[in-house]
Design a protein around this motif. Structure first.
Motif, PDB file in Angstrom:
ATOM      1  N   ASN A   9       0.840  -1.197   0.000  1.00 38.69           N
ATOM      2  CA  ASN A   9       0.000   0.000   0.000  1.00 38.69           C
ATOM      3  C   ASN A   9       0.870   1.241   0.000  1.00 38.69           C
ATOM      4  OD1 ASN A   9       0.981   0.042   2.589  1.00 38.69           O
ATOM      5  ND2 ASN A   9      -0.934   0.598   3.538  1.00 38.69           N
ATOM      6  N   LEU A  10       0.239   2.364  -0.312  1.00 44.38           N
ATOM      7  CA  LEU A  10       0.890   3.663  -0.272  1.00 44.38           C
ATOM      8  C   LEU A  10      -0.046   4.628   0.441  1.00 44.38           C
ATOM      9  CD1 LEU A  10       2.872   5.536  -2.954  1.00 44.38           C
ATOM     10  CD2 LEU A  10       0.945   6.689  -1.919  1.00 44.38           C
ATOM     11  N   SER A  11       0.465   5.286   1.467  1.00 43.25           N
ATOM     12  CA  SER A  11      -0.309   6.258   2.237  1.00 43.25           C
ATOM     13  C   SER A  11       0.302   7.632   2.030  1.00 43.25           C
ATOM     14  CB  SER A  11      -0.309   5.897   3.725  1.00 43.25           C
ATOM     15  OG  SER A  11      -0.799   4.590   3.926  1.00 43.25           O
ATOM     16  N   LEU A  12      -0.556   8.630   1.840  1.00 47.02           N
ATOM     17  CA  LEU A  12      -0.084   9.989   1.586  1.00 47.02           C
ATOM     18  C   LEU A  12      -0.959  10.962   2.359  1.00 47.02           C
ATOM     19  CD1 LEU A  12       1.153  11.247  -1.829  1.00 47.02           C
ATOM     20  CD2 LEU A  12      -0.014  12.786  -0.291  1.00 47.02           C
ATOM     21  N   VAL A  13      -0.332  11.824   3.135  1.00 46.22           N
ATOM     22  CA  VAL A  13      -1.010  12.845   3.931  1.00 46.22           C
ATOM     23  C   VAL A  13      -0.317  14.174   3.660  1.00 46.22           C
ATOM     24  CG1 VAL A  13      -1.671  13.595   6.234  1.00 46.22           C
ATOM     25  CG2 VAL A  13      -1.611  11.163   5.708  1.00 46.22           C
ATOM     26  N   SER A  14      -1.095  15.231   3.420  1.00 44.96           N
ATOM     27  CA  SER A  14      -0.520  16.547   3.147  1.00 44.96           C
ATOM     28  C   SER A  14      -1.210  17.603   4.005  1.00 44.96           C
ATOM     29  CB  SER A  14      -0.660  16.906   1.666  1.00 44.96           C
ATOM     30  OG  SER A  14      -2.012  17.037   1.304  1.00 44.96           O
ATOM     31  N   PHE A  15      -0.453  18.651   4.312  1.00 40.20           N
ATOM     32  CA  PHE A  15      -0.910  19.785   5.112  1.00 40.20           C
ATOM     33  C   PHE A  15      -0.695  21.069   4.323  1.00 40.20           C
ATOM     34  CE2 PHE A  15       0.387  16.459   7.957  1.00 40.20           C
ATOM     35  CZ  PHE A  15      -0.510  16.494   9.011  1.00 40.20           C
ATOM     36  N   PRO A  16      -1.436  22.114   4.627  1.00 40.42           N
ATOM     37  CA  PRO A  16      -1.101  23.422   4.050  1.00 40.42           C
ATOM     38  C   PRO A  16       0.291  23.865   4.497  1.00 40.42           C
ATOM     39  CG  PRO A  16      -3.318  23.440   4.961  1.00 40.42           C
ATOM     40  CD  PRO A  16      -2.689  22.151   5.400  1.00 40.42           C
ATOM     41  N   THR A  17       0.934  24.667   3.658  1.00 39.67           N
ATOM     42  CA  THR A  17       2.282  25.134   3.993  1.00 39.67           C
ATOM     43  C   THR A  17       2.289  25.922   5.298  1.00 39.67           C
ATOM     44  OG1 THR A  17       2.756  25.267   1.632  1.00 39.67           O
ATOM     45  CG2 THR A  17       4.272  26.385   3.113  1.00 39.67           C
ATOM     46  N   SER A  18       1.267  26.712   5.519  1.00 42.96           N
ATOM     47  CA  SER A  18       1.089  27.411   6.794  1.00 42.96           C
ATOM     48  C   SER A  18      -0.027  26.721   7.556  1.00 42.96           C
ATOM     49  CB  SER A  18       0.734  28.879   6.559  1.00 42.96           C
ATOM     50  OG  SER A  18       1.758  29.532   5.842  1.00 42.96           O
ATOM     51  N   PRO A  19       0.311  25.855   8.495  1.00 41.82           N
ATOM     52  CA  PRO A  19      -0.725  25.067   9.184  1.00 41.82           C
ATOM     53  C   PRO A  19      -1.601  25.923  10.090  1.00 41.82           C
ATOM     54  CG  PRO A  19       1.417  24.687  10.190  1.00 41.82           C
ATOM     55  CD  PRO A  19       1.660  25.556   9.005  1.00 41.82           C
ATOM     56  N   GLU A  20      -2.573  26.581   9.488  1.00 39.37           N
ATOM     57  CA  GLU A  20      -3.545  27.368  10.222  1.00 39.37           C
ATOM     58  C   GLU A  20      -4.940  26.951   9.750  1.00 39.37           C
ATOM     59  OE1 GLU A  20      -2.760  29.155  12.682  1.00 39.37           O
ATOM     60  OE2 GLU A  20      -0.591  29.220  12.361  1.00 39.37           O
ATOM     61  N   PRO A  21      -5.949  27.063  10.593  1.00 39.69           N
ATOM     62  CA  PRO A  21      -7.297  26.606  10.206  1.00 39.69           C
ATOM     63  C   PRO A  21      -7.837  27.296   8.964  1.00 39.69           C
ATOM     64  CG  PRO A  21      -7.170  26.979  12.584  1.00 39.69           C
ATOM     65  CD  PRO A  21      -5.901  27.512  11.998  1.00 39.69           C
ATOM     66  N   GLU A  22      -7.488  28.561   8.740  1.00 40.28           N
ATOM     67  CA  GLU A  22      -8.061  29.271   7.602  1.00 40.28           C
ATOM     68  C   GLU A  22      -7.313  29.013   6.293  1.00 40.28           C
ATOM     69  OE1 GLU A  22      -5.176  31.838   9.861  1.00 40.28           O
ATOM     70  OE2 GLU A  22      -6.951  30.627  10.326  1.00 40.28           O
ATOM     71  N   THR A  23      -6.142  28.403   6.339  1.00 44.96           N
ATOM     72  CA  THR A  23      -5.365  28.185   5.117  1.00 44.96           C
ATOM     73  C   THR A  23      -5.736  26.915   4.389  1.00 44.96           C
ATOM     74  OG1 THR A  23      -3.635  27.084   6.408  1.00 44.96           O
ATOM     75  CG2 THR A  23      -3.403  29.467   6.029  1.00 44.96           C
ATOM     76  N   GLY A  24      -6.464  26.028   4.975  1.00 40.85           N
ATOM     77  CA  GLY A  24      -6.830  24.782   4.308  1.00 40.85           C
ATOM     78  C   GLY A  24      -7.014  23.667   5.308  1.00 40.85           C
ATOM     79  N   ARG A  25      -7.114  22.473   4.814  1.00 40.67           N
ATOM     80  CA  ARG A  25      -7.355  21.322   5.663  1.00 40.67           C
ATOM     81  C   ARG A  25      -6.393  20.198   5.303  1.00 40.67           C
ATOM     82  NH1 ARG A  25     -12.984  18.976   3.045  1.00 40.67           N
ATOM     83  NH2 ARG A  25     -12.251  18.929   0.885  1.00 40.67           N
ATOM     84  N   VAL A  26      -6.411  19.170   6.111  1.00 36.55           N
ATOM     85  CA  VAL A  26      -5.556  18.009   5.907  1.00 36.55           C
ATOM     86  C   VAL A  26      -6.207  17.088   4.891  1.00 36.55           C
ATOM     87  CG1 VAL A  26      -4.425  16.060   7.022  1.00 36.55           C
ATOM     88  CG2 VAL A  26      -4.700  18.210   8.251  1.00 36.55           C
ATOM     89  N   LEU A  27      -5.405  16.576   3.958  1.00 33.59           N
ATOM     90  CA  LEU A  27      -5.871  15.606   2.972  1.00 33.59           C
ATOM     91  C   LEU A  27      -5.099  14.315   3.159  1.00 33.59           C
ATOM     92  CD1 LEU A  27      -6.113  17.763  -0.284  1.00 33.59           C
ATOM     93  CD2 LEU A  27      -7.936  17.174   1.320  1.00 33.59           C
TER      94      LEU A  27
END
Length: 673
Positions: free
Chosen positions: A309-327
């Motif tokens: 399997n392959l697992s991939l998790v990404s965060f916004p470059t600036s980890p703040e609630p208004e910049t995006g969410r976790v995928l």
């Protein structure tokens, strides 16, 4: 530079001439390889001369490009039959190719390594005749293989009757609707004739008809020029690619004549012309648009590649609630793919046994009788019965006292059925490999389009994985997927960074920075410090997003920024499951073992976020489609939803993808206490 493969329409007469050309060029290459091997052996044997003056010793032995080219001319002139097939230009370029292998052996590269000693190749390995590059300063100068005609002439000659009348140029054909038939080429394509230029004299340089590869033949050949028609793809979906390569003749550079084994070809071979142009490869407009969108994504992620399997998790470059969410995404093998891989393995094993039986039957004297066959022979001899003829000796190879076979396998007699079955096996293996590469490219493109091109993966030795879990690696192809993921990241302007497992130990730490030791058999991550409980692969991928390097080119300088990971853990909720609950992404598997389906589509946000059915945890037969978070599309692909306790739900999918029972249940499916 870029290369396009052009299939050639070869009839029986052209196939005979091509077979003679390949035979002549192989004989010439083998003679040059014998000369090179003898000169290299003499160079290493002269220890004193090599120490005193290595360059002078090489010149004296003829270890140079010019010496091998003169040797090629000598072989061509000394042999009468070679001049009926090959030209001096082909001989010159063949000598240059042999010298390239000798040069890699004599002179080390930048890292101080040398290639192995040159050897003499076999007939079945000789599949390519290199051509000379055409002159871009002198008009109408091709020294070996030439490509004449135009894409417009090909369209005019083989235009499909149902093609709309408004489509008259290759550019218009490239803009047609996908699925539109552009060409209607006959099954047997006759070689075109050159037009008459000067009175009574034909010339290919004024030819503007369908594309064809032309070779003059040897200087002593009386059969005229060899003309091979080119067969192009008929669908409109490939005409953008054809226009990129074939609609600009000023960029045509060189042609190599290539053959590859195929059971349906004349004589067991199919022939292609590999045209090199002075430009980059083709990229479709949709691919350019997708990569442009991925290039501006302000995200950073980590990937955890395993055997299955392959697992991939990404965060916004600036980890703040208004910049995006976790995928989060996870790629696994589906039940259909596992079944196809098992079926392919059984077929390969059955055909391997058939090949071994054929070899033993054709070479009885080179194999011993098995223990059971010898026992039966002794029993018949004791009973006074006549010895029975053995058609298939089942014992080991006849060997000497050291255990080495007395006769090399390459000297065995092989039947026509053996060669046909071997060719069919090779063609099917090539097809499966190409299907896996295409699937890996599709999955890599989808992952990068969602997570961006700034990813991190652990620097692992996949060769050791193959030794331990060869069957699973062959089905899932983790190395192929990692390579295509790296290429896709580079195409969007990013980079797939590699982190050493000795300095990061991603699977042994939590996002909070607490060390959580786990053996390889433990697939769940439970942190006693912060309470994070999830699949260990997704946790490792999430931790890979916070890897930094002192030197990006050196994986050993990688380290984990636990301060940033703790900040992201606090920003996106306790335990990270709540933050990943909003991410709903699905992915098909990277490499279909049997080529089923075309891949699942991405599920929109919130489409797979329904609460799971409690009955979905029940062990179901493979033919039954489970409901809840584990869905199956129309092509039969297992999709992974990260909407319900994102990390924990993916662990159950991982177990189901391997045929394991759900966690917390015994082998009968009952709930464990």
């Amino acid at each position: 530079m870029a290369v396009i493969r052009l299939p050639l329409a070869v009839d029986e007469q052209a196939a005979a001439r091509l077979e003679g050309l390949f035979s002549a060029m192989f004989a010439l290459k083998r003679a040059l390889q014998h000369d090179a091997c003898a000169r290299v052996a003499a160079f290493w044997a002269g220890t004193h001369r090599r120490r005193v003056d290595a360059a002078g010793w090489r010149r004296e032995l003829g270890l140079s490009r010019q010496s091998l080219e003169r040797a090629a001319y000598g072989h061509l002139d000394a042999s009468g039959w070679l001049r009926h097939h090959a030209t001096k230009a082909l001989a010159l370029h063949q000598a240059d190719e042999v010298w390239a292998g000798v040069e890699r052996h004599l002179f080390p590269d930048a890292s101080g390594k040398r290639a192995g000693c040159p050897r003499v190749g076999s007939w079945w390995e000789y599949t390519r005749i290199p051509g000379r590059a055409r002159s871009h300063t002198t008009a109408r100068k091709w020294e070996t293989f030439r490509l004449h005609g135009s894409l417009q002439g090909h369209l005019d000659a083989y235009r499909h009757p149902l093609l709309p009348g408004a489509v008259v140029t290759p550019a218009q054909a490239a803009r047609s609707e996908p699925g539109t038939a552009v060409l209607a080429q006959p099954r047997r394509m006759s070689p075109p004739a050159p037009p008459l230029g000067r009175p009574g004299k034909a010339s290919w340089w004024e030819y503007e008809g369908p594309l064809a590869v032309v070779f003059t033949g040897g200087p002593d050949s009386g059969r005229g020029e060899l003309v091979l028609p080119v067969r192009l793809p008929s669908g409109a979906g490939r005409w953008g690619w054809l226009c990129h390569f074939l609609d600009r003749p000023q960029l045509w550079h060189k042609i190599d004549l290539v053959r590859r084994p195929h059971p349906s070809g004349p004589g067991g071979w199919v022939y292609e012309a590999h045209l090199m142009i002075l430009d980059g490869g083709y990229t479709s407009p949709s691919t350019r648009e997708r990569r442009a969108r991925a290039a501006v994504l302000e995200r950073v992620g980590g990937a955890d590649v395993n055997v299955g399997n392959l697992s991939l998790v990404s965060f916004p470059t600036s980890p703040e609630p208004e910049t995006g969410r976790v995928l989060a995404d996870q790629v696994i093998l589906t039940t259909l793919e596992q079944a196809a891989a098992d079926r392919d393995r059984r077929t390969a094993r059955r055909r391997a046994r058939a090949l071994e039986r054929s070899r033993r039957t054709a070479n009885k004297a080179r194999y011993e009788l098995s223990r059971r066959q010898r026992k039966r022979a002794r029993r018949r001899q004791a009973a006074g019965l006549a010895a029975r003829h053995v058609d298939l000796p089942k014992g080991p190879r006849v060997a000497d006292a050291a255990g080495r076979p007395r006769t090399a396998y390459r000297k065995d007699r092989l039947s026509g059925g053996y060669r046909a079955l071997r060719t069919r096996n090779r063609a099917e293996r090539i097809g499966r490999t190409e299907a896996k590469r295409a699937r890996a490219r599709q999955v890599a493109a989808r992952l990068v389009s969602s997570h961006g091109g700034r990813l991190t993966v652990e620097d692992c030795r996949l060769a050791s994985w193959s030794r331990l879990w060869g069957r699973a690696c062959a089905a899932f192809t983790p190395g192929m997927l990692t390579t295509t993921l790296s290429a896709e990241c580079a195409a969007v302007g990013g980079r797939l960074g590699r982190a050493s497992t000795f300095t990061t130990r991603l699977s042994q730490y939590c996002l909070c920075g607490h060390r959580v030791p786990k053996p390889l058999s433990q697939r769940r991550h439970r942190c006693p410090a912060c309470g994070l409980e999830a699949d260990r692969d997704l946790v490792s991928a999430a931790l890979g997003a916070f890897v930094t390097w002192t030197d990006p080119a050196d994986p050993k300088t990688a380290s984990v920024d636990f301060q940033a990971s703790r900040h992201a853990l606090g920003v996106y909720g306790p335990g990270l499951q709540g933050a990943l609950a909003e991410s709903t992404a699905t992915r098909p598997s990277p490499a279909l073992a049997g080529g089923y389906g075309q891949g699942g589509s991405r599920t929109p946000s919130g489409a797979a976020s329904a609460r799971p059915n409690p009955e979905s945890r029940r062990r179901r037969p493979r033919s039954e489609t489970p409901e809840g978070p584990h869905r199956t599309d129309t092509a039969g692909h297992r999709t992974v939803s990260t909407s319900r306790q994102a990390l924990g739900c993916a662990h159950e999918t991982w177990r189901r993808g391997r045929g394991l029972r759900p966690a917390g249940r015994d082998r009968h499916g009952a709930q464990a206490e």
